[in-house]
Design a protein around this motif. Structure first.
Motif, PDB file in Angstrom:
ATOM      1  N   SER A  76       2.215  -1.045  -2.826  1.00 55.83           N
ATOM      2  CA  SER A  76       3.578  -0.575  -3.061  1.00 55.83           C
ATOM      3  C   SER A  76       3.901   0.546  -2.084  1.00 55.83           C
ATOM      4  O   SER A  76       3.039   1.019  -1.336  1.00 55.83           O
ATOM      5  CB  SER A  76       3.704  -0.059  -4.495  1.00 55.83           C
ATOM      6  OG  SER A  76       2.860   1.072  -4.679  1.00 55.83           O
ATOM      7  N   VAL A  77       5.144   0.987  -2.097  1.00 53.10           N
ATOM      8  CA  VAL A  77       5.550   2.127  -1.268  1.00 53.10           C
ATOM      9  C   VAL A  77       4.684   3.345  -1.591  1.00 53.10           C
ATOM     10  O   VAL A  77       4.189   4.038  -0.691  1.00 53.10           O
ATOM     11  CB  VAL A  77       7.044   2.463  -1.501  1.00 53.10           C
ATOM     12  CG1 VAL A  77       7.400   3.782  -0.818  1.00 53.10           C
ATOM     13  CG2 VAL A  77       7.933   1.347  -0.985  1.00 53.10           C
ATOM     14  N   GLU A  78       4.481   3.599  -2.903  1.00 51.97           N
ATOM     15  CA  GLU A  78       3.742   4.794  -3.317  1.00 51.97           C
ATOM     16  C   GLU A  78       2.298   4.762  -2.814  1.00 51.97           C
ATOM     17  O   GLU A  78       1.807   5.727  -2.225  1.00 51.97           O
ATOM     18  CB  GLU A  78       3.737   4.923  -4.849  1.00 51.97           C
ATOM     19  CG  GLU A  78       5.095   5.137  -5.466  1.00 51.97           C
ATOM     20  CD  GLU A  78       5.782   3.838  -5.860  1.00 51.97           C
ATOM     21  OE1 GLU A  78       6.747   3.903  -6.650  1.00 51.97           O
ATOM     22  OE2 GLU A  78       5.354   2.756  -5.397  1.00 51.97           O
ATOM     23  N   THR A  79       1.609   3.628  -3.056  1.00 54.88           N
ATOM     24  CA  THR A  79       0.205   3.568  -2.661  1.00 54.88           C
ATOM     25  C   THR A  79       0.064   3.440  -1.138  1.00 54.88           C
ATOM     26  O   THR A  79      -0.882   3.962  -0.547  1.00 54.88           O
ATOM     27  CB  THR A  79      -0.522   2.405  -3.359  1.00 54.88           C
ATOM     28  OG1 THR A  79       0.121   1.168  -3.037  1.00 54.88           O
ATOM     29  CG2 THR A  79      -0.502   2.599  -4.873  1.00 54.88           C
ATOM     30  N   VAL A 102       1.693  -4.626   4.248  1.00 56.59           N
ATOM     31  CA  VAL A 102       2.282  -3.378   3.750  1.00 56.59           C
ATOM     32  C   VAL A 102       1.414  -2.177   4.127  1.00 56.59           C
ATOM     33  O   VAL A 102       1.921  -1.148   4.600  1.00 56.59           O
ATOM     34  CB  VAL A 102       2.508  -3.438   2.231  1.00 56.59           C
ATOM     35  CG1 VAL A 102       3.013  -2.094   1.703  1.00 56.59           C
ATOM     36  CG2 VAL A 102       3.501  -4.543   1.892  1.00 56.59           C
ATOM     37  N   ASP A 103       0.094  -2.296   3.935  1.00 56.15           N
ATOM     38  CA  ASP A 103      -0.779  -1.175   4.285  1.00 56.15           C
ATOM     39  C   ASP A 103      -0.744  -0.895   5.785  1.00 56.15           C
ATOM     40  O   ASP A 103      -0.670   0.259   6.208  1.00 56.15           O
ATOM     41  CB  ASP A 103      -2.210  -1.453   3.818  1.00 56.15           C
ATOM     42  CG  ASP A 103      -2.367  -1.297   2.312  1.00 56.15           C
ATOM     43  OD1 ASP A 103      -1.662  -0.461   1.728  1.00 56.15           O
ATOM     44  OD2 ASP A 103      -3.190  -2.014   1.723  1.00 56.15           O
ATOM     45  N   SER A 104      -0.800  -1.958   6.587  1.00 53.73           N
ATOM     46  CA  SER A 104      -0.720  -1.780   8.045  1.00 53.73           C
ATOM     47  C   SER A 104       0.578  -1.085   8.436  1.00 53.73           C
ATOM     48  O   SER A 104       0.608  -0.223   9.322  1.00 53.73           O
ATOM     49  CB  SER A 104      -0.815  -3.137   8.752  1.00 53.73           C
ATOM     50  OG  SER A 104      -2.112  -3.672   8.655  1.00 53.73           O
ATOM     51  N   PHE A 105       1.661  -1.448   7.780  1.00 51.71           N
ATOM     52  CA  PHE A 105       2.974  -0.845   8.048  1.00 51.71           C
ATOM     53  C   PHE A 105       2.926   0.666   7.841  1.00 51.71           C
ATOM     54  O   PHE A 105       3.398   1.448   8.688  1.00 51.71           O
ATOM     55  CB  PHE A 105       4.015  -1.484   7.125  1.00 51.71           C
ATOM     56  CG  PHE A 105       5.359  -0.814   7.153  1.00 51.71           C
ATOM     57  CD1 PHE A 105       6.294  -1.119   8.128  1.00 51.71           C
ATOM     58  CD2 PHE A 105       5.703   0.129   6.188  1.00 51.71           C
ATOM     59  CE1 PHE A 105       7.543  -0.497   8.151  1.00 51.71           C
ATOM     60  CE2 PHE A 105       6.946   0.756   6.198  1.00 51.71           C
ATOM     61  CZ  PHE A 105       7.867   0.433   7.182  1.00 51.71           C
TER      62      PHE A 105
END
Length: 395
Positions: A76-79, A102-105
């Motif tokens: 998620s955005v938060e994590t 998402v994490d790479s981003f």
């Protein structure tokens, strides 16, 4: 990846129907010859799922959404933001299990260069398109096995990141060694390529068992959002041999709250016990998952109700307790409950108590809901009680 979905006409149609039921959309006839109704449904469902986890992405025109499993498993955005805060600015990182990216981003917001690896070629193509749409120029996408890329690379990285899959050949696995990739087996390879390894592991994983199998663990982060344990992060640093620092992190709308300790401190700490006082505290799941059972009360100077009842109490309100705070209304001995509490509705919680919540509700005829909380628990004396309390708002 069907590039016809990216046409202006299809994108307009998806925006107009962004709140539609994806299941209903799949049953309709598609107005486009080059895009099926099931593909339209997948994009609508994907956007709706993304809105709950990575809402900023849904504001960018042209984002392509993969099958739902990739969105269910993504951060998620938060994590994502939290993990990005763990790496140094200007560093180089390889994400061995990139997934939807998402994490790479978020890592790319701190790192100079990020390598995103994904074995699923269709998903890798989608991710490469989305990164381009999002305007990211410091991520290199690789469709293939991350371990194989690492083995064949002459590059040296600052960080190696992985999120091992807990589902192997359609079966759920629970041991770290059984996940894919097997990060236990590849530790020597990892340390030959990077000074630091960050692994995102399942919330159900036994932390103590993982510490027995992973080398040079410096820190463990337990992340929770809205009292739901989301991720375990293990940080390994080449050559580190000191105590493992454990951080229970609550990711809150107003920021984050962290309680840190070591297992040596937890073992040495002594709990103090006392009767139920004016205020009652229920620690966040991040604290209980991390195992801060004695050190929490010891560091904050508050009493515990029982060695196995993970509730705390104090005469004065502790404003920054890492969890839910309650004002105690009454303490009801179990024997008096047979006469009834006069409460037809309450939020029932069972802590170190012989009956489950559903059994308590049935026995005492208490419906779910309302403003009152009833904690059915054991005190240090061995007495079973129900603590009636009102929850206090977060500050």
């Amino acid at each position: 990846m069907n590039k016809a979905i990216l046409s202006e006409a299809v994108q307009d149609y998806l925006r107009q129907h962004q709140d539609a039921q994806a299941a209903d959309m799949a049953l309709r006839k598609s107005p486009f010859t080059s895009v099926s109704s099931s593909e339209l449904a997948q994009q609508i469902d994907g956007r709706q799922r993304a809105a709950k986890k990575i809402a900023p992405w849904t504001l960018v025109p042209g984002i392509y959404y993969p099958e739902k499993l990739s969105l269910e498993q993504c951060s998620s955005v938060e994590t994502g933001n939290f993990k990005a805060s763990l790496i140094q600015a200007g560093s180089k990182l390889i994400d061995l299990t990139g997934g939807f990216g998402v994490d790479s981003f978020y890592f790319a917001s701190s790192a100079t260069k990020v390598w995103h690896c994904e074995r699923n070629e269709a998903l890798a193509e989608i991710v490469a398109h989305n990164f381009q749409t999002l305007g990211l120029e410091n991520i290199s996408c690789h469709a293939g096995d991350g371990i194989a890329l690492l083995q064949g690379s002459k590059e040296r990285f600052d960080y190696i990141y992985s999120d091992p899959s807990r589902r192997v050949q359609q079966q759920k696995v629970f041991r770290l060694q059984d996940c894919e990739p097997n990060i236990v087996e590849h530790q020597a390879l990892f340390f030959s390529k990077a000074r630091c390894i960050i692994s995102k592991l399942a919330p159900l994983l036994d932390i103590s068992l993982a510490l027995q199998t992973l080398q040079h663990v410096k820190e463990v982060y337990v992340l929770s959002v809205q009292n739901d344990c989301k991720e375990l992060l293990f940080v390994q640093e080449q050559g580190y041999e000191g105590d493992v620092q454990v951080h229970a992190v609550r990711l809150l709308p107003q920021g984050q709250q962290t309680f840190s300790f070591s297992y040596a401190e937890e073992q040495a700490a002594e709990s103090s016990f006392g009767p139920v006082d004016a205020y009652l505290y229920d620690p966040d799941v991040a604290l209980t998952k991390a195992g801060a059972f004695k050190s929490l009360g010891h560091k904050l100077g508050i009493n515990k109700l029982h060695p196995h009842t993970h509730l705390y109490t104090s005469p004065d309100l502790l404003p920054d307790f890492p969890g839910r705070r309650f004002e105690v209304i009454a303490v009801h001995p179990l024997r008096s409950l047979k006469k009834g509490l006069g409460l037809r509705k309450a939020n029932v919680i069972s802590k170190n108590f012989p009956l489950r919540v559903e059994d308590i509700r049935k026995k005492f005829k208490i419906a779910d809901g309302g403003d009152d909380f009833l904690f059915f628990c054991s005190l240090q004396s061995g007495e079973h009680v129900a603590i009636q309390a009102i929850r206090l708002p977060e500050e």
